[in-house]
Design an enzyme around this catalytic site. Sequence first.
Site, mmCIF file in Angstrom:
data_model
loop_
_atom_site.group_PDB
_atom_site.id
_atom_site.type_symbol
_atom_site.label_atom_id
_atom_site.label_comp_id
_atom_site.label_asym_id
_atom_site.label_seq_id
_atom_site.Cartn_x
_atom_site.Cartn_y
_atom_site.Cartn_z
ATOM 1 N N HIS A 57 -7.623 -2.666 9.831
ATOM 2 C CA HIS A 57 -8.892 -3.358 9.558
ATOM 3 C C HIS A 57 -9.682 -3.525 10.872
ATOM 4 O O HIS A 57 -9.940 -4.657 11.288
ATOM 5 C CB HIS A 57 -8.625 -4.753 8.986
ATOM 6 C CG HIS A 57 -7.770 -4.801 7.765
ATOM 7 N ND1 HIS A 57 -7.081 -5.932 7.375
ATOM 8 C CD2 HIS A 57 -7.494 -3.858 6.819
ATOM 9 C CE1 HIS A 57 -6.420 -5.689 6.245
ATOM 10 N NE2 HIS A 57 -6.637 -4.435 5.897
ATOM 11 N N HIS B 284 -2.947 2.488 8.284
ATOM 12 C CA HIS B 284 -4.049 1.721 7.701
ATOM 13 C C HIS B 284 -4.311 0.488 8.558
ATOM 14 O O HIS B 284 -3.374 -0.140 9.041
ATOM 15 C CB HIS B 284 -3.692 1.302 6.272
ATOM 16 C CG HIS B 284 -4.620 0.279 5.697
ATOM 17 N ND1 HIS B 284 -5.967 0.509 5.539
ATOM 18 C CD2 HIS B 284 -4.402 -0.985 5.249
ATOM 19 C CE1 HIS B 284 -6.529 -0.573 5.018
ATOM 20 N NE2 HIS B 284 -5.608 -1.497 4.842
ATOM 21 N N GLU C 88 -17.740 12.226 22.448
ATOM 22 C CA GLU C 88 -16.500 12.901 22.033
ATOM 23 C C GLU C 88 -16.227 12.857 20.531
ATOM 24 O O GLU C 88 -15.318 13.528 20.043
ATOM 25 C CB GLU C 88 -15.294 12.345 22.791
ATOM 26 C CG GLU C 88 -14.725 11.079 22.220
ATOM 27 C CD GLU C 88 -14.884 9.884 23.153
ATOM 28 O OE1 GLU C 88 -13.948 9.094 23.238
ATOM 29 O OE2 GLU C 88 -15.933 9.758 23.797
ATOM 30 N N GLU D 23 0.819 -1.218 0.000
ATOM 31 C CA GLU D 23 0.000 0.000 0.000
ATOM 32 C C GLU D 23 0.853 1.269 0.000
ATOM 33 O O GLU D 23 0.369 2.348 0.343
ATOM 34 C CB GLU D 23 -0.971 0.021 1.194
ATOM 35 C CG GLU D 23 -1.899 -1.178 1.309
ATOM 36 C CD GLU D 23 -2.893 -1.342 0.150
ATOM 37 O OE1 GLU D 23 -2.879 -0.505 -0.774
ATOM 38 O OE2 GLU D 23 -3.654 -2.315 0.170
ATOM 39 N N HIS E 108 -13.201 -2.878 3.547
ATOM 40 C CA HIS E 108 -11.796 -3.269 3.672
ATOM 41 C C HIS E 108 -11.198 -2.767 4.986
ATOM 42 O O HIS E 108 -10.660 -3.548 5.760
ATOM 43 C CB HIS E 108 -10.991 -2.734 2.469
ATOM 44 C CG HIS E 108 -9.524 -3.032 2.550
ATOM 45 N ND1 HIS E 108 -8.763 -3.392 1.463
ATOM 46 C CD2 HIS E 108 -8.647 -3.017 3.592
ATOM 47 C CE1 HIS E 108 -7.511 -3.612 1.820
ATOM 48 N NE2 HIS E 108 -7.427 -3.376 3.123
HETATM 49 O O1 2HA Z 1 -0.957 -5.069 3.635
HETATM 50 O O2 2HA Z 1 -3.867 -4.287 4.798
HETATM 51 O O3 2HA Z 1 -4.503 -3.385 2.421
HETATM 52 C C1 2HA Z 1 -2.114 -5.609 4.094
HETATM 53 C C2 2HA Z 1 -3.242 -4.711 3.877
HETATM 54 C C3 2HA Z 1 -3.564 -4.361 2.487
HETATM 55 ZN ZN ZN Z 2 -5.775 -3.495 4.282
#
Ligand code: 2HA
Ligand code: ZN
Length: 271
Positions: free
Chosen positions: A141, A139, A169, A116, A210
């Site tokens: 999940h 980033h 908040e 990414e 995602h």
């Molecule tokens: O690299 O989260 O979006 C693993 C991820 C890809």
């Molecule tokens: Zn990811």
Amino acid sequence: MKNILTAPFIKEMCDAAANMYRLGWDERNGGNISVMLDEAQAGEYLDLGSVLRTIPTGFGAKPLAGKLFLVTGTGKYFKNVKGDPENNLGIIRIGRDGKTAELLWGYKDGGRFTSELPAHLMSHMSRLSVDPENRIIMHSHPTYTLAMNYVHELDEKKLTHTLWEMCTECIVVFPDGIGVLPWMPCGTNEIGIATAEKMKEYRLVVWGMHGIYGAGKTMDEAFGLIETVEKAAQIYMLTAHLPRVNTIKDNELQALAELFGVEYRKDFLNL
Ligand code: 2HA
Ligand code: ZN
């Protein structure tokens, strides 16, 4: 030269990855973090004249030429970062043409930066254009945020509004709201360009079904943004199927934002 494993920026990265793993946000190789380093500080721990190898970035990042980034490795597990930073992390310098990365440290087993990287570097460029002090792109999940993606409209105003209602908040922490991208293939320049476009306006961008991106001046800021969204999403997922008896009203959210003196997305309230 000081021992790089004692550098505050390495420790902070290790702690962030460990926390994110333990919160269940980053299974397997999920998630990635990039930190723009201060050259003088990095120079206390690294010979900046010694390039281990060069790696093509696959896109142009000329405005970042010469900048140093500490970046999580592709295919690497957040679970393992703290125990083995030199294999799981790398420090790169963006080459003069913006198309190559010079590896200065890390990726010891022959690895490379996260798939990414386009989304990260393009987002750094966007955030720096609106906030010269931005340093972090993160980033992840997070579980409830992702769950919510399947049952809530992926609309910036509606998603932000719902999350603002979930914890008092929220409007104070992310008054600028949340950008939303539809589901797209990940690891591409296209999703990088789309993310960076949103990052001109938002510090938080949801990648539909995602995960989420957060940006900040510090690791705490980026982490805290995602953490607050995730908490609100958890409350949503715990209550969405139940009759709603109480809610924070829009005029109360407005009063809160004004009390804390934050610049909020007035058009995301229905007043
Ligand atoms: O690299 O989260 O979006 C693993 C991820 C890809
Ligand atoms: Zn990811």
